[in-house]
Design a protein around this motif. Sequence first.
Motif, mmCIF file in Angstrom:
data_model
loop_
_atom_site.group_PDB
_atom_site.id
_atom_site.type_symbol
_atom_site.label_atom_id
_atom_site.label_comp_id
_atom_site.label_asym_id
_atom_site.label_seq_id
_atom_site.Cartn_x
_atom_site.Cartn_y
_atom_site.Cartn_z
ATOM 1 N N ARG A 44 0.600 -10.017 1.159
ATOM 2 C CA ARG A 44 1.947 -10.188 0.579
ATOM 3 C C ARG A 44 1.976 -9.921 -0.913
ATOM 4 O O ARG A 44 2.934 -9.331 -1.426
ATOM 5 C CB ARG A 44 2.405 -11.627 0.781
ATOM 6 N N ASP A 45 0.922 -10.375 -1.613
ATOM 7 C CA ASP A 45 0.915 -10.216 -3.067
ATOM 8 C C ASP A 45 0.969 -8.732 -3.451
ATOM 9 O O ASP A 45 1.721 -8.334 -4.347
ATOM 10 C CB ASP A 45 -0.345 -10.896 -3.666
ATOM 11 N N VAL A 46 0.194 -7.913 -2.733
ATOM 12 C CA VAL A 46 0.170 -6.470 -3.041
ATOM 13 C C VAL A 46 1.515 -5.842 -2.671
ATOM 14 O O VAL A 46 2.078 -5.042 -3.428
ATOM 15 C CB VAL A 46 -0.987 -5.773 -2.275
ATOM 16 N N ILE A 47 2.019 -6.239 -1.504
ATOM 17 C CA ILE A 47 3.298 -5.668 -1.041
ATOM 18 C C ILE A 47 4.416 -6.058 -2.012
ATOM 19 O O ILE A 47 5.265 -5.231 -2.374
ATOM 20 C CB ILE A 47 3.592 -6.140 0.410
ATOM 21 N N ASP A 48 4.388 -7.300 -2.481
ATOM 22 C CA ASP A 48 5.405 -7.738 -3.451
ATOM 23 C C ASP A 48 5.277 -6.990 -4.776
ATOM 24 O O ASP A 48 6.276 -6.675 -5.421
ATOM 25 C CB ASP A 48 5.303 -9.242 -3.690
ATOM 26 N N ASP A 104 -0.702 -6.918 5.976
ATOM 27 C CA ASP A 104 0.256 -7.886 6.515
ATOM 28 C C ASP A 104 1.459 -7.088 7.029
ATOM 29 O O ASP A 104 2.457 -6.891 6.328
ATOM 30 C CB ASP A 104 0.668 -8.895 5.424
ATOM 31 N N VAL A 105 1.322 -6.625 8.277
ATOM 32 C CA VAL A 105 2.301 -5.685 8.834
ATOM 33 C C VAL A 105 3.669 -6.347 8.992
ATOM 34 O O VAL A 105 4.702 -5.760 8.655
ATOM 35 C CB VAL A 105 1.805 -5.127 10.194
ATOM 36 N N ARG A 133 7.032 -4.999 7.271
ATOM 37 C CA ARG A 133 8.200 -4.615 8.089
ATOM 38 C C ARG A 133 9.436 -5.412 7.682
ATOM 39 O O ARG A 133 10.532 -4.869 7.587
ATOM 40 C CB ARG A 133 7.893 -4.879 9.558
ATOM 41 N N GLY A 134 9.202 -6.708 7.446
ATOM 42 C CA GLY A 134 10.312 -7.572 7.013
ATOM 43 C C GLY A 134 10.936 -7.067 5.715
ATOM 44 O O GLY A 134 12.120 -7.291 5.455
ATOM 45 N N ARG A 135 10.135 -6.389 4.923
ATOM 46 C CA ARG A 135 10.649 -5.824 3.662
ATOM 47 C C ARG A 135 11.230 -4.422 3.867
ATOM 48 O O ARG A 135 11.562 -3.729 2.916
ATOM 49 C CB ARG A 135 9.501 -5.744 2.640
#
Length: 311
Positions: free
Chosen positions: A56-60, A79-80, A84-86
Amino acid sequence: MRVLLTSRLHGEALGRLAGHEVDVYAGPNPMPGAELARRIAGADGLICFPFDRIGRDVIDAGSGLRAISTYSVGYDHIDVSYARGRGIAVGHTPDVLTAATADLALALILDVTRRVSEGDRMVRGGRWTQMIGARDYVGAGLQGRTLGVLGMGRIGRAVASRAAAFGMKVIYHSRRPVDGIPGHCTLGELASRSDIVSVHAPLSPATEGIVGEGFIRMMRRGAYLVNTSRGALVDEEALAAALRDGRLAGAGLDVLRKEPAGAGHLLASLGNVVATPHIGSATEEARLAMAHMAVENVLGGMEGRGAAHPV
Ligand code: DGY
């Protein structure tokens, strides 16, 4: 748009990103977390590898991300559901590495049962000082033995067909029987009936540690374990204990829980273990095809069509 690659990839495939800005990390793998967080800010697409942790940290940190592709079939490092939620498209590279990985599983099976690497170490080390007698240096033949495939997906099936060509009987365990493939059994039966267990299940909360102490205790005396999937499926301490005291005859491992293994790994130092450095997909053909698929995934995601090969 801007695409971040956490490691170098084939130029032929990257050429398809012409018109986009391509940021390639060229340092030692994996890219340090702080650098990844910095470089992903402002990226629209990300091509990552199984050794990257895309949580999540990287995706954020990648607030503009529209597409992620891993350069692998496995996606346990991403964290698929959060991505996807994003609204981020997530793709991977299935099929093109099936044959390469199945070939390596067979290579490890042949190597460990016939003690190929062990013999190579002996000859190279100058320790072949006497001719081999009738009862010396024997291994296990494959013909008539039972191969237990743990995880009958694409790679499991490719291993099963190769094993059949060696005259092996194949049984398998997966969540449910696969249509048209006989030999489905429980996990316990797989452990107790196989001469060789070959692991091909993806890593997930349900499979982590599936080859645990209990499974290893149920394996036949003198059996072998081969793993070309993910190291975290196996309890390495329990495996090392069984290999040390001779309950298991050997193991062929392309994956370990901690990669890279570095010096003095508890399994890599055992004489009845053959270990390779996570090279299941490492053929020219597979790796180039994977590069094209990863590029297709990020292009599809960035252009709003979705990943070409979605997870
Ligand atoms: C994969 O594709 O998942 C292989 O393990 C290579 O990393």
